[in-house]
Motif scaffolding. Structure first.
Motif, PDB file in Angstrom:
ATOM      1  N   ALA A 180       0.467   6.025  -3.527  1.00 11.17           N
ATOM      2  CA  ALA A 180      -0.603   5.482  -2.688  1.00 11.17           C
ATOM      3  C   ALA A 180      -1.940   6.148  -2.985  1.00 11.17           C
ATOM      4  O   ALA A 180      -2.973   5.479  -3.101  1.00 11.17           O
ATOM      5  CB  ALA A 180      -0.247   5.663  -1.217  1.00 11.17           C
ATOM      6  N   ASP A 181      -1.925   7.464  -3.117  1.00 14.98           N
ATOM      7  CA  ASP A 181      -3.170   8.205  -3.351  1.00 14.98           C
ATOM      8  C   ASP A 181      -3.839   7.816  -4.674  1.00 14.98           C
ATOM      9  O   ASP A 181      -5.047   7.950  -4.830  1.00 14.98           O
ATOM     10  CB  ASP A 181      -2.902   9.710  -3.344  1.00 14.98           C
ATOM     11  CG  ASP A 181      -2.552  10.232  -1.957  1.00 14.98           C
ATOM     12  OD1 ASP A 181      -2.779   9.496  -0.976  1.00 14.98           O
ATOM     13  OD2 ASP A 181      -2.034  11.364  -1.853  1.00 14.98           O
ATOM     14  N   SER A 182      -3.046   7.309  -5.600  1.00 15.19           N
ATOM     15  CA  SER A 182      -3.608   6.893  -6.888  1.00 15.19           C
ATOM     16  C   SER A 182      -4.371   5.574  -6.786  1.00 15.19           C
ATOM     17  O   SER A 182      -5.155   5.236  -7.666  1.00 15.19           O
ATOM     18  CB  SER A 182      -2.481   6.730  -7.915  1.00 15.19           C
ATOM     19  OG  SER A 182      -1.729   5.548  -7.651  1.00 15.19           O
ATOM     20  N   GLY A 183      -4.121   4.817  -5.692  1.00 19.04           N
ATOM     21  CA  GLY A 183      -4.736   3.502  -5.544  1.00 19.04           C
ATOM     22  C   GLY A 183      -4.063   2.423  -6.372  1.00 19.04           C
ATOM     23  O   GLY A 183      -4.540   1.298  -6.443  1.00 19.04           O
ATOM     24  N   PHE A 184      -2.917   2.759  -6.969  1.00 18.11           N
ATOM     25  CA  PHE A 184      -2.239   1.839  -7.883  1.00 18.11           C
ATOM     26  C   PHE A 184      -1.726   0.594  -7.163  1.00 18.11           C
ATOM     27  O   PHE A 184      -1.954  -0.524  -7.599  1.00 18.11           O
ATOM     28  CB  PHE A 184      -1.077   2.568  -8.567  1.00 18.11           C
ATOM     29  CG  PHE A 184      -0.308   1.744  -9.569  1.00 18.11           C
ATOM     30  CD1 PHE A 184      -0.790   1.591 -10.852  1.00 18.11           C
ATOM     31  CD2 PHE A 184       0.896   1.142  -9.224  1.00 18.11           C
ATOM     32  CE1 PHE A 184      -0.081   0.850 -11.793  1.00 18.11           C
ATOM     33  CE2 PHE A 184       1.611   0.399 -10.146  1.00 18.11           C
ATOM     34  CZ  PHE A 184       1.115   0.242 -11.430  1.00 18.11           C
ATOM     35  N   SER A 185      -1.022   0.772  -6.060  1.00 16.00           N
ATOM     36  CA  SER A 185      -0.469  -0.352  -5.314  1.00 16.00           C
ATOM     37  C   SER A 185       0.021   0.127  -3.956  1.00 16.00           C
ATOM     38  O   SER A 185       0.016   1.328  -3.667  1.00 16.00           O
ATOM     39  CB  SER A 185       0.686  -0.998  -6.095  1.00 16.00           C
ATOM     40  OG  SER A 185       1.017  -2.264  -5.547  1.00 16.00           O
TER      41      SER A 185
END
Length: 428
Positions: free
Chosen positions: A342-347
């Motif tokens: 989540a923190d990566s903003g991936f999905s």
């Protein structure tokens, strides 16, 4: 020394050597790469197709290795175009990766062929709480009442809109009160034919297009038992007629235009006011439109509905390192692994309550819309032979949007062929 005494002595020596050789073994069994002693390294091969996952995946694997220092995790990224062919060939040959990404359209084919491991016994043994994962994805990766894939991340559908076009037309932004009628009414106001701007893109695609509208109309693509097609229902026909009306009136790019230019690109270049899109499109569309981009819930038909798809982690049914592979899957799909994702903003992570990092990844965009959509989410429709009936579906529906055949005929043919394919599936 007598011959008899000599033979006894020889046997004793051999037994002593065997005992010495086996001494100190602490093998857990299934070691494919070493003798199985506590000092030996084991190797887990992991496969997926998107290198954008590398950073957060590496962080999560590092967590796993703290408790598994003797396991070497090797990750291979294979481009989408080659991933499935390579994976199926290797698994069919009883080799291939130990742990790998699985998607909905391919799931039933792999599970019914015995290529991926039934995880239910491992889930039951460890009392893993699967209610922590998005229900639509738990349903998607269940085969014969057992869970074969642990959900990892997901996609849902929302209505992207261009604030600048709305402001120029003096139209209020979409909200959760919008319906099909509201979209039709405002698409007409937002269309600027002189400047080539469309009020709405009716996507001639399944995941972000007509699958949603069929369910919103009260119909279905495939019944829960996966024995019957819903394409020939009155509800399905009403969904397609609603979409087609936008194209015929010039409020949406038609099928030919969508074939020539990806609808997402048309919207991102400022040529459309509204576009039903997948949550994973958010970073790309924000890069194209910046703060002009907004997102709202997908407008409702007779009811609210939005297709939910996502990936799971699965295990090779022939892995020689079952426990190590299972431990890795639990870490990847656990709370900390999902927070890294989540923190990566991936999905959107599939583990409930870990989505905060993703929600903050584009501060100006109300990404909560996609999480809220899960409350009325519908699992992406699949069966054992999804690829076969989707090939028929795509051809017939594309021809109907191109005006080559009536929608009623296209949907009847699709349903007939789909039912024939479903009748021959193993799980029926």
């Amino acid at each position: 020394m007598s011959r008899r005494l000599f033979m006894v002595s020889a046997i004793v020596i051999v037994l002593s050597l065997l005992i010495t050789a086996c001494g100190g073994s602490n093998s857990s069994g299934g070691n494919a790469t070493g003798s199985g002693s506590s000092g030996d390294k084991k190797t887990l091969n992991v496969a997926l197709w998107d290198e954008n996952a590398k950073d957060f995946l590496d962080k999560t694997i590092a967590i796993y290795k703290k408790d598994h220092p003797n396991v070497d995790v090797k990750v291979t990224y294979t481009p989408w175009a080659d991933y499935w062919t390579k994976l199926k060939t290797s698994l069919a040959g009883k080799s291939g990766p130990d742990v790998f990404w699985m998607n909905g359209p391919n799931f039933y084919a792999y599970s019914s062929a015995g290529l991926i491991k039934d995880l239910q016994p491992l889930i039951d043994k460890d009392s893993l709480d699967t209610s922590l994962y998005t229900p639509a994805l738990v349903d998607l990766y269940t085969y014969n009442h057992d869970l074969y894939g642990i959900p990892y991340f997901l996609d849902s559908i929302g209505l992207y809109y261009n604030k600048e076009i709305f402001d120029k037309a003096g139209v209020k932004y979409p909200d959760d009160t919008w319906t099909w009628d509201t979209v039709t009414e405002n698409a007409m106001k937002l269309t600027d034919k002189n400047n080539g701007v469309y009020g709405f893109i009716a996507p001639a695609a399944n995941q972000n297009g007509y699958y949603n509208f069929i369910y919103q109309a009260g119909g279905y693509v495939i019944n829960p038992d996966k024995t019957n097609s819903g394409f020939d229902s009155p509800e399905a026909l009403s969904a397609f007629e609603w979409m087609d009306a936008f194209m015929k009136n010039g409020y949406s790019p038609n099928q030919q235009q969508q074939l020539e230019t990806e609808p997402r690109q048309l919207f991102g270049s400022g040529k459309a006011a509204m576009f039903p899109g997948i949550s994973v499109n958010s970073p790309e569309l924000y890069k194209m439109l910046g703060d002009k981009l907004g997102v709202a819930p997908l407008p409702a038909g007779k009811q609210k509905a939005a297709i939910v798809h996502g990936l799971s982690w699965t295990i090779n049914n022939n892995t020689k390192n079952e426990q190590e592979a299972w431990d890795l899957v639990k870490v990847l799909t656990g709370q900390e692994g999902n927070k890294n994702l989540a923190d990566s903003g991936f999905s959107i992570p599939a583990y409930k309550g870990t989505e905060e990092g993703w929600l903050k990844s584009i501060p100006s965009l109300n990404l909560q819309v996609f999480v809220d959509a899960l409350t009325y989410g519908v699992p992406y429709p699949v069966s054992e032979k999804t690829a076969e009936w989707q090939a028929v579906e795509t051809k017939e529906i594309q021809d109907a949007f191109l005006g080559k055949i009536p929608f009623a005929d296209a949907l009847k043919t699709t349903a007939t062929e789909m039912n024939n394919i479903l009748a021959g599936e193993k799980n029926n």
